[in-house]
Design a protein around this motif. Structure first.
Motif, PDB file in Angstrom:
ATOM      1  N   ASN A 187       0.838  -1.208   0.000  1.00 39.90           N
ATOM      2  CA  ASN A 187       0.000   0.000   0.000  1.00 39.90           C
ATOM      3  C   ASN A 187       0.866   1.249   0.000  1.00 39.90           C
ATOM      4  O   ASN A 187       0.534   2.254  -0.658  1.00 39.90           O
ATOM      5  N   LYS A 191       1.002   4.233  -2.987  1.00 40.67           N
ATOM      6  CA  LYS A 191       0.888   5.668  -2.740  1.00 40.67           C
ATOM      7  C   LYS A 191       2.144   6.432  -3.171  1.00 40.67           C
ATOM      8  O   LYS A 191       2.063   7.555  -3.666  1.00 40.67           O
ATOM      9  N   LYS A 194       2.890   4.959  -7.437  1.00 39.43           N
ATOM     10  CA  LYS A 194       1.710   5.059  -8.296  1.00 39.43           C
ATOM     11  C   LYS A 194       1.784   4.225  -9.584  1.00 39.43           C
ATOM     12  O   LYS A 194       1.620   4.764 -10.698  1.00 39.43           O
ATOM     13  N   SER A 216      -7.076   1.291  -6.051  1.00 40.34           N
ATOM     14  CA  SER A 216      -6.530   1.875  -4.835  1.00 40.34           C
ATOM     15  C   SER A 216      -5.673   3.073  -5.214  1.00 40.34           C
ATOM     16  O   SER A 216      -4.684   2.920  -5.948  1.00 40.34           O
ATOM     17  N   ASP A 217      -6.046   4.246  -4.725  1.00 42.03           N
ATOM     18  CA  ASP A 217      -5.355   5.471  -5.108  1.00 42.03           C
ATOM     19  C   ASP A 217      -5.439   5.596  -6.630  1.00 42.03           C
ATOM     20  O   ASP A 217      -6.530   5.673  -7.169  1.00 42.03           O
ATOM     21  N   GLN A 218      -4.305   5.555  -7.339  1.00 45.50           N
ATOM     22  CA  GLN A 218      -4.325   5.621  -8.803  1.00 45.50           C
ATOM     23  C   GLN A 218      -3.955   4.281  -9.444  1.00 45.50           C
ATOM     24  O   GLN A 218      -3.669   4.222 -10.642  1.00 45.50           O
TER      25      GLN A 218
END
Length: 253
Positions: A187, A191, A194, A216-218
């Motif tokens: 994770n 972040k 990316k 998740s995120d990008q």
């Protein structure tokens, strides 16, 4: 750009005499672990596409040959490993960052952008077996990739397009038993760097309705259990190397 992603079990749709006709349009193959090297050999030979693999926590008969430094014991051992790598034909992606000159997409101004890959092998440590790591040990492996990833950011405007793993990120597709928990540090990687796509295995799917794609995120996280075809279509913005990726899962193949 289409990718065939496989992991954890030999799929009869892939291990088939008509695999070439079925998957001839894919640009690359990603093997996310717990597969015999004989199966990887078959895919490389049958499809003739760039193939990248990592090891999981099972089917580790040849894992020692690929571990960093293991081949340095004797010159004859080195030759054996060189022959082994050439014989299997796939590229071992664990603890590596690769910029693929033969896999690229084109920006609106006509410039080629190489596909950027990174990967790590193994699962969370649960019984002190081979290719198992604590979250901190895996985090250290990710840190070793950081210089190359940051250079990519400076040179190409992004760190990584595809991150290939065996285990999943913690709380994304993973389970609560000791063996199948994901890595929290993945994770952090998502972040920080990316990647457009994180491909993992390890989590077996027995329900056709089970979730195998999560954003998740990008990053689009895909469970490659058995096999899945992913279509990756980067939509470039005006900034250098920056894109908004479009991921399409082709589950009916």
């Amino acid at each position: 750009m289409k990718f065939l992603c496989v992991s954890d079990q030999i799929d009869p749709l892939v291990y088939s005499s008509n695999v070439k006709e079925r998957y001839d349009d894919v640009d690359a193959v990603f093997c996310a672990g717990d597969l015999s090297m004989e199966y990887v050999d078959f895919i490389v030979t049958a499809l003739g596409k760039p193939t990248f693999f990592v090891f999981g926590n099972h089917d580790l008969k040849e894992f020692e040959f690929y571990r960093s430094g293991m081949y340095k014991r004797t010159s004859s051992y080195t030759n054996d490993v060189q022959m082994l790598n050439k014989g299997h034909g796939g590229d071992y992606l664990s603890n590596r960052v690769i910029r693929c000159k033969n896999l690229y997409f084109t920006t609106p101004d006509g410039k080629r952008q190489p596909l950027i890959l990174a990967g790590v092998s193994g699962s969370i440590r649960y019984n002190k077996g081979a290719d198992q790591y604590t979250d901190f040990q895996m985090f250290l492996q990710l840190l070793r990739l950081a210089p190359s990833l940051l250079w990519n950011k400076l040179r190409w405007g992004r760190c990584c397009d595809v991150f290939l793993t065996h285990a999943s990120p913690r709380h994304i597709h993973d389970r609560e038993d000791a063996c199948h928990k994901g890595f929290e540090c993945f994770n952090w990687f998502i972040k920080k760097f990316k990647p457009a796509l994180l491909i993992h295995g390890h989590i077996h799917l027995y329900d056709l309705q089970a979730i195998r794609l999560t954003v998740s995120d990008q990053t689009t996280v895909v469970n490659a259990y058995s096999h899945i075809v992913v279509e990756f279509n980067p939509q470039f913005t005006g900034e250098k190397g920056k894109y908004v990726s479009s991921i399409c899962i082709l589950t009916d193949r």
